[in-house]
Scaffold this motif. Sequence first.
Motif, PDB file in Angstrom:
ATOM      1  N   UNK A 285      20.908  58.183  43.014  1.00 48.16           N
ATOM      2  CA  UNK A 285      20.816  57.057  41.971  1.00 48.16           C
ATOM      3  C   UNK A 285      21.368  55.545  42.493  1.00 48.16           C
ATOM      4  N   UNK A 286      22.246  55.442  43.648  1.00 49.86           N
ATOM      5  CA  UNK A 286      22.758  54.310  44.123  1.00 49.86           C
ATOM      6  C   UNK A 286      21.579  53.386  44.648  1.00 49.86           C
ATOM      7  N   UNK A 287      20.466  54.076  45.069  1.00 47.63           N
ATOM      8  CA  UNK A 287      19.542  52.988  45.462  1.00 47.63           C
ATOM      9  C   UNK A 287      18.763  52.071  44.655  1.00 47.63           C
ATOM     10  N   UNK A 288      19.110  52.330  43.399  1.00 49.82           N
ATOM     11  CA  UNK A 288      18.493  51.501  42.375  1.00 49.82           C
ATOM     12  C   UNK A 288      19.658  50.411  42.025  1.00 49.82           C
ATOM     13  N   UNK A 289      20.748  50.364  42.426  1.00 57.27           N
ATOM     14  CA  UNK A 289      21.598  49.188  42.571  1.00 57.27           C
ATOM     15  C   UNK A 289      21.114  48.226  43.382  1.00 57.27           C
ATOM     16  N   UNK A 290      20.340  47.193  42.891  1.00 53.28           N
ATOM     17  CA  UNK A 290      19.482  46.376  44.048  1.00 53.28           C
ATOM     18  C   UNK A 290      19.492  44.929  43.388  1.00 53.28           C
ATOM     19  N   UNK A 291      20.071  44.610  42.423  1.00 51.64           N
ATOM     20  CA  UNK A 291      20.332  43.077  41.932  1.00 51.64           C
ATOM     21  C   UNK A 291      21.757  42.692  42.141  1.00 51.64           C
ATOM     22  N   UNK A 292      22.029  41.801  43.136  1.00 47.51           N
ATOM     23  CA  UNK A 292      23.173  41.120  43.131  1.00 47.51           C
ATOM     24  C   UNK A 292      23.320  39.785  42.324  1.00 47.51           C
ATOM     25  N   UNK A 293      24.173  39.994  41.336  1.00 52.39           N
ATOM     26  CA  UNK A 293      24.544  38.792  40.470  1.00 52.39           C
ATOM     27  C   UNK A 293      25.980  38.810  40.086  1.00 52.39           C
ATOM     28  N   UNK A 294      26.398  37.731  39.397  1.00 51.65           N
ATOM     29  CA  UNK A 294      27.816  37.812  38.937  1.00 51.65           C
ATOM     30  C   UNK A 294      28.163  38.620  37.714  1.00 51.65           C
ATOM     31  N   UNK A 295      29.125  39.394  37.827  1.00 51.45           N
ATOM     32  CA  UNK A 295      29.483  40.315  36.557  1.00 51.45           C
ATOM     33  C   UNK A 295      30.620  39.525  35.975  1.00 51.45           C
ATOM     34  N   UNK A 296      31.792  40.298  35.301  1.00 49.89           N
ATOM     35  CA  UNK A 296      32.492  39.647  34.213  1.00 49.89           C
ATOM     36  C   UNK A 296      33.812  39.533  34.788  1.00 49.89           C
ATOM     37  N   UNK A 297      34.177  40.601  35.951  1.00 46.98           N
ATOM     38  CA  UNK A 297      35.398  40.855  36.444  1.00 46.98           C
ATOM     39  C   UNK A 297      35.457  40.318  37.778  1.00 46.98           C
ATOM     40  N   UNK A 298      36.775  39.732  38.247  1.00 47.81           N
ATOM     41  CA  UNK A 298      37.132  39.455  39.556  1.00 47.81           C
ATOM     42  C   UNK A 298      38.112  40.473  40.088  1.00 47.81           C
ATOM     43  N   UNK A 299      38.049  40.723  41.379  1.00 51.95           N
ATOM     44  CA  UNK A 299      39.033  41.941  41.916  1.00 51.95           C
ATOM     45  C   UNK A 299      40.453  41.685  41.647  1.00 51.95           C
ATOM     46  N   UNK A 300      41.114  42.902  41.711  1.00 48.58           N
ATOM     47  CA  UNK A 300      42.516  43.024  41.410  1.00 48.58           C
ATOM     48  C   UNK A 300      42.888  42.473  39.974  1.00 48.58           C
ATOM     49  N   UNK A 301      42.191  43.190  39.054  1.00 51.55           N
ATOM     50  CA  UNK A 301      42.332  42.759  37.748  1.00 51.55           C
ATOM     51  C   UNK A 301      42.314  41.446  37.404  1.00 51.55           C
ATOM     52  N   UNK A 302      41.407  40.577  38.036  1.00 48.35           N
ATOM     53  CA  UNK A 302      40.979  39.107  37.707  1.00 48.35           C
ATOM     54  C   UNK A 302      41.990  38.483  38.136  1.00 48.35           C
ATOM     55  N   UNK A 303      42.996  38.751  39.022  1.00 49.86           N
ATOM     56  CA  UNK A 303      44.010  37.949  39.784  1.00 49.86           C
ATOM     57  C   UNK A 303      43.485  37.059  41.044  1.00 49.86           C
ATOM     58  N   UNK A 304      42.599  37.792  41.679  1.00 52.02           N
ATOM     59  CA  UNK A 304      42.144  36.976  43.022  1.00 52.02           C
ATOM     60  C   UNK A 304      40.960  36.200  42.683  1.00 52.02           C
ATOM     61  N   UNK A 305      40.513  34.953  42.734  1.00 55.58           N
ATOM     62  CA  UNK A 305      39.214  34.523  42.551  1.00 55.58           C
ATOM     63  C   UNK A 305      39.655  32.943  42.878  1.00 55.58           C
ATOM     64  N   UNK A 306      38.433  32.174  42.845  1.00 56.16           N
ATOM     65  CA  UNK A 306      38.576  30.832  43.484  1.00 56.16           C
ATOM     66  C   UNK A 306      37.583  30.103  42.159  1.00 56.16           C
TER      67      UNK A 306
END
Length: 1493
Positions: A285-306
């Motif tokens: 199934x993993x071969x169908x994850x082929x679209x890279x776009x922004x999601x809703x959450x940032x890493x580490x519970x949303x604490x790390x982002x710019x």
Amino acid sequence: MSPMQPYPALAPMAFFCLKQTTRPRNWCLRVHVSMLVILLNCVTLGMFQPCEDVTCQSEWCRILQVLDDCIFAFFAVEMVIKMVALGIFGSNCYLGDKWNQLDFVIVMAGVMEYSLDGHNASLSAIRTVRVLRPLRAINRVPSMRILVTLLLDTLPMLGNVLLLCFFVFFIFGIVGVQLWAGLLRNRCFLGEDIKNFVFYTSVIILFPSRMYNLSIHPYYMSEDGEDSPFICSAARENGMLRCHDVPPYSEGGAECSLAAPFQSSALIGSTPTVGGASVNGCVNWNQYYNVCRPGDINPHKGAVNFDNIGYAWIAIFQVITLEGWVDIMYYVMDAHSFYNFIYFILLIIVGSFFMINLCLVVIATQFSETKQRENALMREQRARYMSNDSTLASYSEPGSCYEEMLRYISHLYRKLTRRLQRIYSGWHRLDGFLYNFLCTTWTSKSTQTIFGGDLRGGRGRSRRRGVVEYKNGVVRAWVDFREKLKRIVESKYFNRGIMIAILVNTLSMGIEYHEQPEELTDVLEISNIVFTSMFVLEMGFMLNPYNIFDSIIVIISVWEIIGQADGGLSVLRTFRLLRVLKLVRFLPALRRQLVVLMKTMDNVATFCMLLMLFIFTFSILGMHLFGCKFSLQMENGDTIPDRKNFDSLLWAIVTVFQILTQEDWNVVLYNGMASTSPWAALYFVALMTFGNYVLFNLLVAILVEGFQAEVRMTMLTSKLPPAPPAPKWPGGHLETTVFLAQKHVFIATRYAHPNFLCLQSLSSPGRRSPLPPRGSGSSWGSRRSSWNSLGRAPSLKRRDTSGERESLLSGEGGEEEDSVEDKGEAGGNNRLRPGSLELLQASTLLPSIIAEFRVWCQSVISHKLFDHVVLVFIFLNCITIALERPDIQPHSTERVFLSVSNYIFTVIFLAEMAMKVVALGFCFGNQSYLQSSWNVLDGLLVFVSLVDILVSLAYTGGNRILGILRVLRLLRTLRPLRVISRAPGLKLVVETLITSLRPIGNIVLICCAFFIVFGILGVQLFKGKFYHCEGLDTKNITNKSDCLQANYRWIRRKYNFDNLVQALMSLFVLSCKDGWVNIMYDGLDAVGVDQQPVRNHNPWMLLYFISFLLIVSFFVLNMFVGVVVENFHKCRQDQEEEEARLREEKRLKMIEKKRRKAKQRPYYADYSPLRLSIHTLCTSHYLDLFITFIICINVFTMSIEHYNQPQYLEEVLKYCNYVFTIIFIIEALLKLVAFGIHRFFKDRWNQLDVAIVALSIMGITLEELKMNAALPINPTIIRIMRVLRIARVLKLLKMATGMRALLDTVMQALPQVGNLGLLFMLLFFIYAALGVELFGKLECNENNPCEGLSRHATFENFGMAFLTLFRVSTGDNWNGIMKDTLRECHPDDRHCLSYLPWVSPIYFVTFVLMAQFVLVNVVVAVLMKHLEESNKEAKEDAEMDAEIALEMAMERQRRLSTTSNNSSVGGTYVGPCPNSPGQVGRMLPCSFISQET
């Protein structure tokens, strides 16, 4: 006011009516109980339990509530009493004192809390003000108050550092937001085609043979879920991860490879049929994850982002604290570009290595200045108190509680010693009495006096001679025996014997280990008894104050041996370890370091009180904010509290302490932000800033001050011995200074070679003066001629850097060899001509051809290009070493090229060595090849290369030779060390570090003592307990046998205490403060030998780990800084005068220049009125203020950009940018008109302005072109143009003078730090090449899971190894990387090296020691020196300006008087002299004065 005031220091009248003698007021002046109440309040605050006391139903909680009310009432009453006693407003009144203001705020917050109690208002914010109550204790303890006052004194200077921090934060934050806003949200989503086939719910897919039930997530998640997110790079970016890198779906350990069954959207819900899928396969199934776009959450519970400037600042702060920064860097590299590491490395160099150390330097310099001022003040006060008896006894400053205790203890000690002396002298008398008594019984006559007086009167003087002689013989024998004993005890051999006994005893305690044989245990027990009896004997022989310490240890040892029969008392065994400290009395150099330590002890004790108060306050605040909010979800659905929590006072204190050590504090930060709100970051940032960068730097300041005070004392007390008569020089005499450094006499000759001991002029290695010749008398005469032509001047001018002496440190004890520079050469080529005369004389015996060949060799090696050519070859060789990696195929072109180049370089270096040997001779004679230690190093490297080539040519097969080959290949990586002797700046740094090894050695010894004590203690406490069971469900397993029965693995942890070596390794990791928390948790969980650990089984073990961290990490390791700084200052003393003279010359030149400038007719004298008014505008202070204001607004507008911002904000920001650009263009044009082109471009600030204007115009043009789609423009270029706008911020520096002074300090120190940087590049280079050879083939897989190594951190090739080593040098999870390299080899693993578990700790520990301890401390020392100097220079500049201004004013008066006498017609310009473009705000009176007719 009555003439007799009982309290002259206080206000005479309070509340406008109460005099000092009036009834209620004079009672109020006598009340003192508050300290006890504050302590009681601390106890009640600490009893708060956040998990239970939410609604406050329990009895316990109510009691606390009542107590709290009482305490509040007390504080309120106390405040009123003080107000009555002191009055409210005014200088000596209640609110005139800062501490009283703090009290007032706390009481008022309490009043608000009670008044709002019924109104359902949010009390939590006001409640937290209670937490400040313990701070009131500071004011009640005088020594603590002084320390805090000292801290507050450093605030103005720290303010500049903070401004600088803001500057860095703004610049890096805006860059981060512009480049990476929203990028860390990128995930790999399902493509549209599969989305129609699969709903987001769990999907049931029927194959003919079986049914699949799987829940498909909208985007790809790894097994760890959001803890390690798969952040992909969009098509337009060139990050390191793409969606096609998603690993295949696996089922039951097997990878799936099939495509999904083809399905049209119409058939959803009906039974799907299989389109050619084999029955046993599974769908990937993993071969169908082929679209890279922004999601809703940032890493580490949303604490790390710019995504906006706030989050960017949190990320930047995390990078600067060096904890978890690599994770952020790796995310950004995955999403955007590999080259983003440049941003992070720059940020760490600027933020961590410079700014944070600047913080330390500022606190330390200010602290020592304030300390000296305070001491002077106290002396004055004391003198005043002695002279007049104050009416108010209580106003004489009481000593601190600590001092009083010390006085009392010393009083008791004196009393005890007097008693002991009495007993001892009584024992002497008894001695005499006993012998008398014995003799009397033999002779049955009356006794004779022996020692002290006639015991039985003067009767019976008639006795036989023989008896008397016999009796005297016995006495004489006893006295002789005692004399002999005394001689033995005082001899050096006895002392050495005891010292060896202590060492052997320490060794015998250190060889205990887990699962040792019975025999060894018995031997150790017997040896313990032997040593104890030895020390008992020694104690009997010697009685001096130091031995009280010894005797206590001996008594405890004896008690322990007796107690062992009962089987208990294992705690007492740890006291044996204190015997190690007995060694101190045999090492005088060590004793001095300890004396310094003891002298700083009172300050350190106060500091510890302050630290405890600080930790306590923050712990209670943490309990109020985060109590009971950190919990983990277990696999079976239970929730358990996270180990780092604020659920009780104990764990809150441990968590706060852990945050202060900077270990894993980012994890606590993420938890805090996720469980409350993002504003929780403020708590952690405040804790880190005050705790780490202010409080702990204060500790370093105390230690550094202690060392410097010691240096000052020794300088004052010891008068230097008269120096030997210095030879007269033509240009004046040579000044010599003699250092007596513990029986080594160094004659440091000031003009001759100021840098022998010093780091100072690393900046200009060329400014070296020739070494004064030393040696036999004959050499003086023969060498005088060349020196005579020198005089004194050249020692001050820059010399050609190639004129470097071949060797500085060679032979024993840092003695310099008699190398001489022949400066009398024609052509001015100041190259070293190594003792040509002697060699030529020696070579006359040889045939003339050889002699000519030698002369030719000499001319070649003394040619100025020779070293440069060799350097080029060394660099080329470095490049080939960097190209090496383990996975090059044996017969590929790359391998052939590297092998051939290796042969070529070996031949070249062999030729160089041969020429030097021919020219200089091999080992005999003063100038021969082997006399220089650098040449020995070169020779060794050449020899190793030769052996390497011979072995590889002879290599036919067989594994044993392969091992030798590996070792030789490893030694090849040391070749870059040759650079050192040929690069003067580097050579100087290395030699300085070598000279400062000795004092550092003492600290290392103290460290070792502590390490060994704690190591042996750790073995006693934890040996055999650091094992655990690894398996699926270990809930019901209690010991080793259960574990093995369930077919699980019983595993020892990598860091353990099973023997002394392992314990020392674990303690080293602890002392680096990286990963110490996990070791502590293992210690807390340990139950017993072969028992499964239980969570928090023994919380008392916290004492062991935290005391080790406090004593070793914070206290002893910070002494390193003290020693390095002190050594640096010592080095600098013999250059101070020279520098002062140079500075004076420079100052005179500057004054002369300014005078000339002031007397000249100004350039704007002939301007037209319009141009003159523009000039006045451009040089006015107000224009600068206006521009500063505009830039501040501009920075604000740049920093409010964020991810997903609304369209209207974008438009507003665009027009703002147009406005700012227009303002900057107008400013530049005005200045161009005012100053003219030539003068305008001469000033640096104006060049910056023009660059900013040009960049802004280009950026706007490009954006407009893109908007109108006139040209296809890469969006990255536009983004870069927007980032470059940040240069506008730099204009602020023009105004912030304090900050500019700090930056100047850093800039002055840069050349020196640059040389250090070079040395570290070399260190990194060698270690990176070594790392590639050692760890290049280590792989992370299922069998070998990795904790530190990953696809970002590897040793596969040279570049990655370099980046990984940079990570290790910042101390971020280096222990995880080391754990991964400590691998046991499996038989089927071909690439595994069996010696890694031994080599890798040595590799990492040496690297960490050099990088983390030496580098940072030398940087601090350099910065400190420069800060002091720049402060001096600033003062001198100010004085000079004032002097010139005064002079000019007088000149003007004189001119005025002469012009009025002559009444000649002058020009028309009157008024102040506007500044030249570069100097803002310094108005000098103008001398171009006119006379009005």
